[in-house]
Design an enzyme around this catalytic site. Structure first.
Site, PDB file in Angstrom:
ATOM      1  N   ASP A  79      36.657  27.781  38.682  1.00 52.83           N
ATOM      2  CA  ASP A  79      35.426  27.014  38.903  1.00 52.83           C
ATOM      3  C   ASP A  79      35.724  25.754  39.698  1.00 52.83           C
ATOM      4  OD1 ASP A  79      34.175  28.907  37.299  1.00 52.83           O
ATOM      5  OD2 ASP A  79      34.204  27.651  35.503  1.00 52.83           O
TER       6      ASP A  79
ATOM      7  N   GLU B 115      42.084  39.879  39.879  1.00 50.96           N
ATOM      8  CA  GLU B 115      40.844  40.455  40.408  1.00 50.96           C
ATOM      9  C   GLU B 115      41.089  41.156  41.733  1.00 50.96           C
ATOM     10  OE1 GLU B 115      37.756  37.123  38.524  1.00 50.96           O
ATOM     11  OE2 GLU B 115      38.695  36.807  40.476  1.00 50.96           O
TER      12      GLU B 115
ATOM     13  N   ASN C 181      40.910  35.833  42.114  1.00 48.85           N
ATOM     14  CA  ASN C 181      42.252  35.483  41.672  1.00 48.85           C
ATOM     15  C   ASN C 181      43.157  36.705  41.851  1.00 48.85           C
ATOM     16  OD1 ASN C 181      42.029  37.181  39.337  1.00 48.85           O
ATOM     17  ND2 ASN C 181      41.078  35.518  38.190  1.00 48.85           N
ATOM     18  N   ARG C 182      44.413  36.533  41.557  1.00 49.39           N
ATOM     19  CA  ARG C 182      45.399  37.589  41.808  1.00 49.39           C
ATOM     20  C   ARG C 182      45.053  38.877  41.069  1.00 49.39           C
ATOM     21  NH1 ARG C 182      51.221  35.614  40.383  1.00 49.39           N
ATOM     22  NH2 ARG C 182      50.197  35.396  38.356  1.00 49.39           N
TER      23      ARG C 182
END
Length: 314
Positions: free
Chosen positions: A265, A200, A197-198
């Site tokens: 997920d 991470e 994600n952004r």
């Protein structure tokens, strides 16, 4: 827009999910007063629910879309593991849980007041090396049956041998999709797709000022790690797929955001199922983006069903 594959088509596909599993527990209640002992709300618990979490939520997401799903993971030898296995069986997931009596199954307990999360309590311990090696041996057998492999890393220790797993997938010619964790992605080298994600991605690549700089950082990382593709999920900005042949951006599907937990997920479960079906990555990302839009409109670690995507209006 290509129609979503039929339930019959997807029922022929086999997805192996490996990673950190957990049991998500929810305590729901009313908040009518503040505790006299401390400035905190008092929740009168009226209802409790349990749901598979982490890689187990990915697995149930795969099954909800109609594909055959096998889950390989490590748990404790306790009641939480028993509940987790029973919940997964109810949703059609084949669980291969390596029980380690020396640890406790990871549990996330969320206390909810008036549908808002007030507190989360985590219970977790790292699995032993012996148990992880046994799971790695089992991985080779499970891989033979799979069309696609999903590695769901929540940083709880279950994917300590992730590099070996990716190498086995590559040798077997099986696509391997990874939901990464941490600030070092070197052990994910050679994966087919990485889906940070952004937040991470920023931890790994550093900040960027505009989309051009983001693309440069993403393509640099993709090349360094020898990835086929890198997908950065960007919350309200949608998601962007980076491949050698170019960049594909999918804007956010407009829906009311109720709870973002488990959205990642849903994204990787959808991508795994559609990759197993043979759909191109850009088209699979388009469907995954829509699935995420449905997931965030639900409370907690919810899944998106085949029926919801098949009947989605445009």
């Amino acid at each position: 827009m290509r129609p979503f594959p039929s339930f019959h088509e997807l029922s022929q596909r086999r997805v192996l999910v490996v990673g950190d599993v957990m049991l998500d527990r929810y305590w729901f209640g009313e908040v009518n007063r503040i505790s006299p002992e401390a400035p905190v709300p008092v929740v009168l618990v009226e209802k409790a629910e349990e749901r598979p979490g982490g890689a187990a939520n990915v697995a149930r997401g795969v099954a909800a879309l109609g594909a055959q799903c096998e889950l390989l993971a490590v748990t404790g030898e306790d009641e939480a593991a028993q509940h987790l296995e029973a919940l997964l069986a109810q949703e059609g997931v084949i669980s291969r849980l390596h029980r380690d009596p020396s640890i406790a199954t990871t549990v996330k307990l969320r206390v909810m007041g008036r549908q808002q999360q007030l507190l989360r309590i985590d219970f977790e311990t790292l699995p032993r090396q012996e148990t992880l090696l046994n799971k790695l041996t089992d991985f080779g057998d499970c891989l033979k049956r799979a069309d696609v492999v999903i590695l769901s890393d929540y940083g709880k220790g279950a994917l300590k041998h992730v590099a070996s797993m990716i190498n086995q997938c590559r040798k077997a010619g099986k696509p391997v999709l990874v939901d990464p964790k941490g600030e070092n992605y070197r052990h994910y080298r050679g994966a087919t797709l990485l889906t940070p994600n952004r937040t991470e991605f920023r931890q790994v690549a550093g900040p960027w000022h505009d989309d051009q700089q983001l693309a440069e950082k993403a393509q640099t990382l993709r090349t360094e790690l020898e990835l086929d593709a890198l997908l950065v999920t960007r919350s309200e900005e949608g998601m962007t797929l980076y491949q050698a042949q170019g960049v594909t951006h999918e804007p956010t599907v407009a829906r009311e955001v109720y709870d973002v937990s488990g959205a990642g997920d849903t994204v990787i479960a959808t991508l795994g199922v559609l990759t197993a079906q043979g759909m191109s990555l850009p088209m699979a990302v388009r469907w995954a983006n829509r699935a995420a839009g449905i997931a965030v409109s639900k409370l907690g670690t919810a899944v998106v069903t085949h029926h919801e995507l098949e009947n989605m209006s445009w």
